[in-house]
Design a protein around this motif. Structure first.
Motif, PDB file in Angstrom:
ATOM      1  N   GLY A  84     -17.785   9.187 -14.002  1.00 22.86           N
ATOM      2  CA  GLY A  84     -18.499   9.361 -15.255  1.00 22.86           C
ATOM      3  C   GLY A  84     -19.998   9.475 -15.052  1.00 22.86           C
ATOM      4  N   ALA A  85     -20.716   9.466 -16.158  1.00 21.53           N
ATOM      5  CA  ALA A  85     -22.161   9.705 -16.129  1.00 21.53           C
ATOM      6  C   ALA A  85     -22.926   8.619 -15.392  1.00 21.53           C
ATOM      7  N   ASP A  86     -22.361   7.436 -15.278  1.00 21.30           N
ATOM      8  CA  ASP A  86     -23.032   6.335 -14.588  1.00 21.30           C
ATOM      9  C   ASP A  86     -22.514   6.123 -13.173  1.00 21.30           C
ATOM     10  N   GLY A  87     -21.693   7.043 -12.678  1.00 22.35           N
ATOM     11  CA  GLY A  87     -21.076   6.834 -11.391  1.00 22.35           C
ATOM     12  C   GLY A  87     -19.908   5.871 -11.508  1.00 22.35           C
ATOM     13  N   ALA A  88     -19.301   5.515 -10.378  1.00 16.28           N
ATOM     14  CA  ALA A  88     -18.134   4.629 -10.428  1.00 16.28           C
ATOM     15  C   ALA A  88     -17.904   4.001  -9.064  1.00 16.28           C
ATOM     16  N   GLU A  89     -17.255   2.841  -9.106  1.00 17.34           N
ATOM     17  CA  GLU A  89     -16.733   2.204  -7.894  1.00 17.34           C
ATOM     18  C   GLU A  89     -15.242   1.983  -8.103  1.00 17.34           C
ATOM     19  N   VAL A  90     -14.482   2.277  -7.057  1.00 18.92           N
ATOM     20  CA  VAL A  90     -13.023   2.226  -7.139  1.00 18.92           C
ATOM     21  C   VAL A  90     -12.493   1.533  -5.892  1.00 18.92           C
ATOM     22  N   LEU A  91     -11.537   0.642  -6.081  1.00 20.32           N
ATOM     23  CA  LEU A  91     -10.784   0.074  -4.965  1.00 20.32           C
ATOM     24  C   LEU A  91      -9.373   0.637  -5.039  1.00 20.32           C
ATOM     25  N   MET A  92      -8.898   1.214  -3.928  1.00 19.38           N
ATOM     26  CA  MET A  92      -7.531   1.722  -3.882  1.00 19.38           C
ATOM     27  C   MET A  92      -6.690   0.808  -3.002  1.00 19.38           C
ATOM     28  N   MET A  93      -5.547   0.362  -3.536  1.00 19.25           N
ATOM     29  CA  MET A  93      -4.596  -0.467  -2.804  1.00 19.25           C
ATOM     30  C   MET A  93      -3.260   0.265  -2.794  1.00 19.25           C
ATOM     31  N   GLN A  94      -2.761   0.512  -1.611  1.00 18.68           N
ATOM     32  CA  GLN A  94      -1.547   1.313  -1.461  1.00 18.68           C
ATOM     33  C   GLN A  94      -0.668   0.711  -0.377  1.00 18.68           C
ATOM     34  N   ALA A  95       0.645   0.680  -0.604  1.00 18.06           N
ATOM     35  CA  ALA A  95       1.581   0.246   0.430  1.00 18.06           C
ATOM     36  C   ALA A  95       3.009   0.487  -0.035  1.00 18.06           C
ATOM     37  N   ARG A  96       3.901   0.537   0.937  1.00 18.51           N
ATOM     38  CA  ARG A  96       5.329   0.481   0.627  1.00 18.51           C
ATOM     39  C   ARG A  96       5.719  -0.970   0.411  1.00 18.51           C
ATOM     40  N   PRO A  97       6.588  -1.251  -0.551  1.00 21.93           N
ATOM     41  CA  PRO A  97       7.069  -2.629  -0.728  1.00 21.93           C
ATOM     42  C   PRO A  97       7.824  -3.108   0.500  1.00 21.93           C
ATOM     43  N   ILE A  98       7.763  -4.414   0.759  1.00 21.01           N
ATOM     44  CA  ILE A  98       8.571  -4.996   1.825  1.00 21.01           C
ATOM     45  C   ILE A  98      10.045  -4.963   1.439  1.00 21.01           C
ATOM     46  N   GLY A  99      10.311  -5.156   0.147  1.00 21.82           N
ATOM     47  CA  GLY A  99      11.681  -5.028  -0.344  1.00 21.82           C
ATOM     48  C   GLY A  99      12.542  -6.252  -0.126  1.00 21.82           C
ATOM     49  N   GLU A 100      11.914  -7.437  -0.067  1.00 28.36           N
ATOM     50  CA  GLU A 100      12.638  -8.697   0.088  1.00 28.36           C
ATOM     51  C   GLU A 100      12.357  -9.599  -1.106  1.00 28.36           C
ATOM     52  N   PRO A 101      13.233 -10.574  -1.376  1.00 21.11           N
ATOM     53  CA  PRO A 101      12.967 -11.501  -2.488  1.00 21.11           C
ATOM     54  C   PRO A 101      11.651 -12.242  -2.268  1.00 21.11           C
ATOM     55  N   VAL A 102      10.947 -12.501  -3.362  1.00 19.49           N
ATOM     56  CA  VAL A 102       9.678 -13.228  -3.315  1.00 19.49           C
ATOM     57  C   VAL A 102       9.821 -14.503  -4.129  1.00 19.49           C
ATOM     58  N   ALA A 103       9.600 -15.637  -3.465  1.00 19.94           N
ATOM     59  CA  ALA A 103       9.548 -16.931  -4.146  1.00 19.94           C
ATOM     60  C   ALA A 103       8.143 -17.482  -3.933  1.00 19.94           C
ATOM     61  N   GLN A 104       7.418 -17.686  -5.027  1.00 19.60           N
ATOM     62  CA  GLN A 104       6.025 -18.147  -4.911  1.00 19.60           C
ATOM     63  C   GLN A 104       5.803 -19.360  -5.782  1.00 19.60           C
ATOM     64  N   TYR A 105       5.101 -20.327  -5.228  1.00 21.55           N
ATOM     65  CA  TYR A 105       4.631 -21.466  -6.007  1.00 21.55           C
ATOM     66  C   TYR A 105       3.240 -21.803  -5.491  1.00 21.55           C
ATOM     67  N   GLY A 106       2.226 -21.494  -6.294  1.00 22.84           N
ATOM     68  CA  GLY A 106       0.861 -21.767  -5.900  1.00 22.84           C
ATOM     69  C   GLY A 106       0.521 -21.114  -4.579  1.00 22.84           C
ATOM     70  N   PRO A 107       0.128 -21.913  -3.577  1.00 29.51           N
ATOM     71  CA  PRO A 107      -0.376 -21.352  -2.319  1.00 29.51           C
ATOM     72  C   PRO A 107       0.703 -21.029  -1.297  1.00 29.51           C
ATOM     73  N   PHE A 108       1.987 -21.118  -1.690  1.00 27.98           N
ATOM     74  CA  PHE A 108       3.083 -20.864  -0.768  1.00 27.98           C
ATOM     75  C   PHE A 108       3.895 -19.667  -1.275  1.00 27.98           C
ATOM     76  N   VAL A 109       4.185 -18.735  -0.363  1.00 27.79           N
ATOM     77  CA  VAL A 109       4.965 -17.538  -0.722  1.00 27.79           C
ATOM     78  C   VAL A 109       6.072 -17.374   0.317  1.00 27.79           C
ATOM     79  N   MET A 110       7.308 -17.593  -0.117  1.00 26.77           N
ATOM     80  CA  MET A 110       8.452 -17.498   0.781  1.00 26.77           C
ATOM     81  C   MET A 110       9.492 -16.570   0.151  1.00 26.77           C
TER      82      MET A 110
END
Length: 356
Positions: A270-296
């Motif tokens: 746009g007229a003021d310029g822009a900053e963009v972060l792009m995040m891209q990946a294939r999913p791991i495709g496994e179940p995700v169990a998360q509670y706070g700081p732990f992800v199993m």
């Protein structure tokens, strides 16, 4: 169907797609620092210990004297911290330490378990101490969730950048944190290859199709992003400063756009310029169990993580305070658990600035 599949509003924490679990954009305009490297002036009225209000343009987060995040545990995933302004002081249960900032990236594999702190020391006692960073959580495959903790530093000078011009002479600066990218150079194609992620990272696998890019577009600048190869790859563009269009569709500021990975994307700032972060990946495709700081992968593994942390402290905390700060020198460094010390390329290091 257009190139944009979905748009989402952005706050402090951004919506993400697996294998990305979390993304926070921290921008704090801290005042001058005091003798303890905290903000000069009163902290009255702040919810010390959990200050996320952004009063006067900054937050203390979980810090009580120095802003930041005192000792806390992680297991089963990775943190990627892109520090654009200010400094971050890292300390961990392995005895490792680092001070980084000014475009550096720390990539940490929590693996079987680590306790660390991330503090934002306000080193300048005469003027403001702005801090800006992104922290991204990246999941680990089940086979790698219990690897030994590890961190890697990507110093700013080692992270490839390239400024391209569109047909109207307007520029875009591309920073490639992950995912090699080929651009047109003066003498033919130029491959932008960032440093290697930690060895157990999903990003270290060729099939991950991962890319982490930061783009700064001048007002009206055009930039093309080519299709990516993975049939199930998820690509998200976050416009966090200024506005863009993607193939003519509007993406206002503070908006994330999930895009069709098979399309060639034409971005226009746009007229003021822009900053963009792009995040891209294939999913791991496994179940995700998360509670706070732990992800199993299962609830039972989460319960085991809590049991292990209560029993072992993931190695204990070797520091004399929960929020260590590494002195008043602005020298960036990393000291690893094996005692190895590294500095950014070309850094001038004196005896005074050696990490203690």
């Amino acid at each position: 169907m257009g190139s944009i599949v979905q748009t989402v509003p952005l706050g402090l924490h951004w919506p993400t797609a697996e294998p990305f679990l979390f993304c926070a954009h921290h921008l704090d305009l801290y005042p001058a620092g005091n003798a303890a490297f905290g903000p000069k002036g009163s902290l009255a009225g702040r919810n010390i210990g959990s200050d996320f209000e952004a009063r006067d343009g900054w937050r203390m987060y979980h810090g009580s004297t120095v802003p930041g995040f005192p000792e806390h545990p992680h297991r089963g995933f990775e943190t990627i911290t892109f520090a654009r302004r200010g400094f971050i002081d890292h300390s961990d249960s392995m005895g490792a330490a680092a001070r980084f900032g000014r475009g550096d990236v720390q990539w940490m594999t929590a693996g079987a378990g680590v306790v660390h702190s991330e503090m934002f020391p306000l080193l300048d006692s005469e003027q403001g101490n702005p801090v800006e960073l992104f922290q991204i959580w990246l999941n680990l495959p089940a086979a790698d969730k219990m690897v030994a903790p590890h961190f890697t530093m990507f110093w700013a000078d080692d992270i490839p950048q390239h400024r391209s011009l569109d047909t109207n002479g307007r520029g875009t600066m591309l920073t490639v944190i992950a995912g090699a990218h080929e651009v047109a150079g003066n003498d033919g194609p130029l491959r932008l290859t960032p440093p290697s992620p930690p060895p157990a990272s999903w990003a270290s696998r060729a099939e991950s199709d991962i890319a982490l890019w930061h783009l700064v577009l001048e007002p009206g600048a055009q930039f093309t992003i080519e299709p990516t190869r993975g049939a199930d790859t998820v690509r998200v563009l976050y416009a966090f400063e200024g506005a863009i269009t993607i193939d003519g569709e509007s993406v206002p500021t503070n908006t994330g756009a999930v895009v069709d990975r098979s399309h060639t994307l034409q971005l226009v700032a746009g007229a003021d310029g822009a900053e963009v972060l792009m995040m891209q990946a294939r999913p791991i495709g496994e179940p995700v169990a998360q509670y706070g700081p732990f992800v199993m992968n299962t609830r039972e593994e989460i319960e085991q993580a809590f049991d292990d942390y209560r029993r072992t402290g993931f190695g204990g905390w070797p520091w004399d305070r929960p929020d260590p700060v590494h002195g008043g020198e602005p020298t960036r460094f990393a000291r690893h658990s094996d005692g190895r010390v590294e500095f950014p390329p070309g850094a001038e290091v004196s005896a005074v600035s050696q990490p203690g």
